[in-house]
Write an enzyme that holds these catalytic residues in place. Sequence first.
Site, PDB file in Angstrom:
ATOM      1  N   THR A 183      -8.669   5.875 -14.671  1.00 51.66           N
ATOM      2  CA  THR A 183      -9.262   6.694 -13.613  1.00 51.66           C
ATOM      3  C   THR A 183      -8.210   7.213 -12.649  1.00 51.66           C
ATOM      4  O   THR A 183      -7.352   6.464 -12.183  1.00 51.66           O
ATOM      5  CB  THR A 183     -10.277   5.862 -12.804  1.00 51.66           C
ATOM      6  OG1 THR A 183      -9.654   4.643 -12.391  1.00 51.66           O
ATOM      7  CG2 THR A 183     -11.505   5.522 -13.632  1.00 51.66           C
TER       8      THR A 183
ATOM      9  N   ALA B  49      -8.433   9.001  -8.930  1.00 46.22           N
ATOM     10  CA  ALA B  49      -9.435   9.180  -7.889  1.00 46.22           C
ATOM     11  C   ALA B  49      -9.827  10.640  -7.702  1.00 46.22           C
ATOM     12  O   ALA B  49     -10.999  10.961  -7.511  1.00 46.22           O
ATOM     13  CB  ALA B  49      -8.907   8.604  -6.574  1.00 46.22           C
TER      14      ALA B  49
ATOM     15  N   SER C  40      -7.667   6.465  -1.472  1.00 47.88           N
ATOM     16  CA  SER C  40      -8.171   7.473  -2.409  1.00 47.88           C
ATOM     17  C   SER C  40      -9.215   6.902  -3.361  1.00 47.88           C
ATOM     18  O   SER C  40     -10.270   7.507  -3.581  1.00 47.88           O
ATOM     19  CB  SER C  40      -7.009   8.081  -3.198  1.00 47.88           C
ATOM     20  OG  SER C  40      -6.264   7.088  -3.872  1.00 47.88           O
TER      21      SER C  40
ATOM     22  N   LYS D 147      -0.660  -2.560 -16.581  1.00 52.99           N
ATOM     23  CA  LYS D 147      -0.378  -1.176 -16.991  1.00 52.99           C
ATOM     24  C   LYS D 147       0.494  -0.459 -15.968  1.00 52.99           C
ATOM     25  O   LYS D 147       1.260   0.452 -16.316  1.00 52.99           O
ATOM     26  CB  LYS D 147      -1.677  -0.425 -17.246  1.00 52.99           C
ATOM     27  CG  LYS D 147      -2.641  -0.368 -16.065  1.00 52.99           C
ATOM     28  CD  LYS D 147      -2.462   0.865 -15.214  1.00 52.99           C
ATOM     29  CE  LYS D 147      -3.381   0.868 -14.022  1.00 52.99           C
ATOM     30  NZ  LYS D 147      -3.299   2.121 -13.245  1.00 52.99           N
TER      31      LYS D 147
ATOM     32  N   SER E 267      -0.279   9.737 -11.735  1.00 54.86           N
ATOM     33  CA  SER E 267      -0.003   8.313 -11.567  1.00 54.86           C
ATOM     34  C   SER E 267       1.150   8.103 -10.594  1.00 54.86           C
ATOM     35  O   SER E 267       2.272   8.563 -10.834  1.00 54.86           O
ATOM     36  CB  SER E 267       0.340   7.679 -12.914  1.00 54.86           C
ATOM     37  OG  SER E 267       0.954   6.418 -12.734  1.00 54.86           O
TER      38      SER E 267
ATOM     39  N   LYS F  11      -6.487  -3.293  -8.523  1.00 56.37           N
ATOM     40  CA  LYS F  11      -5.761  -3.645  -9.744  1.00 56.37           C
ATOM     41  C   LYS F  11      -4.453  -4.325  -9.364  1.00 56.37           C
ATOM     42  O   LYS F  11      -3.599  -3.716  -8.724  1.00 56.37           O
ATOM     43  CB  LYS F  11      -5.483  -2.386 -10.576  1.00 56.37           C
ATOM     44  CG  LYS F  11      -6.735  -1.681 -11.083  1.00 56.37           C
ATOM     45  CD  LYS F  11      -6.403  -0.409 -11.852  1.00 56.37           C
ATOM     46  CE  LYS F  11      -7.661   0.282 -12.351  1.00 56.37           C
ATOM     47  NZ  LYS F  11      -7.358   1.530 -13.104  1.00 56.37           N
TER      48      LYS F  11
ATOM     49  N   HIS G 160      -9.638   0.115   7.555  1.00 54.28           N
ATOM     50  CA  HIS G 160      -9.092  -0.750   8.605  1.00 54.28           C
ATOM     51  C   HIS G 160      -8.526   0.024   9.793  1.00 54.28           C
ATOM     52  O   HIS G 160      -8.320  -0.542  10.859  1.00 54.28           O
ATOM     53  CB  HIS G 160      -7.999  -1.647   8.020  1.00 54.28           C
ATOM     54  CG  HIS G 160      -6.752  -0.897   7.631  1.00 54.28           C
ATOM     55  ND1 HIS G 160      -5.708  -0.697   8.499  1.00 54.28           N
ATOM     56  CD2 HIS G 160      -6.405  -0.283   6.471  1.00 54.28           C
ATOM     57  CE1 HIS G 160      -4.757   0.005   7.887  1.00 54.28           C
ATOM     58  NE2 HIS G 160      -5.162   0.274   6.663  1.00 54.28           N
TER      59      HIS G 160
END
EC number: 1.1.1.94
Length: 333
Positions: free
Chosen positions: A138, A140, A12, A191, A254, A107, A33
């Site tokens: 952010t 996506a 995403s 985070k 999230s 991340k 991939h």
Amino acid sequence: MPPSISILGAGSWGTALAIQAARNGCATSLWGHNPQHIAALQRARENYRYLPGAQFPENLELTGDIGKAVAFSPLLLISVPSHAFRDTLATIKPLLAEKPMIAWATKGFDGRDGALLSRVVAEILGEDIETAALSGPTFAGEVAADLPTAVTVASASDAFSSRLSAILHNQRFRVYTSRDIIGVQVGGACKNVLAIAAGIADGLGFGANTRAALITRGLTEIMRLGIRLGGQADTFMGLAGLGDLILTCTDDQSRNRRFGLALGRGLGQTQALAQINQEVEGISAARETFGLSQKYGVEMPITEQVYNVLFENLPPKQAVQNLLNRDQKPEQA
């Protein structure tokens, strides 16, 4: 010649960044991939699984051939899960041009030893290449939908951060630059652990007061570790620190927060992951962040309790109780 960029990772976030670069007029290649997945994206001209309705610009090319993707541009932006980061670098190493520019939107920490991803890049590709880390608050789907967003690009090279910023920046996607590549990476990785904690607390039925306390004290933990690793305090009060922490702890887009919610409501980890059906970076980040806290003697009680829930079978309710039972202390201690 228009600017060009190759984005490695067709999940995403990688897809959203590819859409953003392409609609800014940049010649863009997106590699994934899985050849079947890439073929499906090519036919539909959208990532219908992760970003339904976000049509690909005409100048966005797709490929399942990593050699072709690397040859497309000297500027590579890696957006694979953190556990695949090291292997991706090893794969592209023999394919790279003489002076590649390597950026990443991944991340997390290295799953092998908890190293910063910048350290992994230096280890595999050498110290003398230009590198940058992209992070910030952010989702996506919102980037793909062209909703206003702001991110940070951190690099020791002002020229590289400016080049990458120019490719992505517009009135809807603001890119700020920084030289604190360590702090930006630590904020983006840690985070996710706190988002799991916030989700657990909400899943257990605790209120907004609890969530605010977790975010605030969680930021203190991130700053302690980040500064110990060489990051700058101001970075953690910016987009890649506080901004990303607030976003991922408070909104159900999230995955890490949703995973915590499921655990707090009584689901096991396997059930929770099946429900989300996407990568939950906070699981590995909890293990690696806790390991770093132990290695460097950094007090991170919330992180420790999340680690115990995920890896030591501690019941979520007991983890919260353990935090509440800690000794009274000054806030700044």
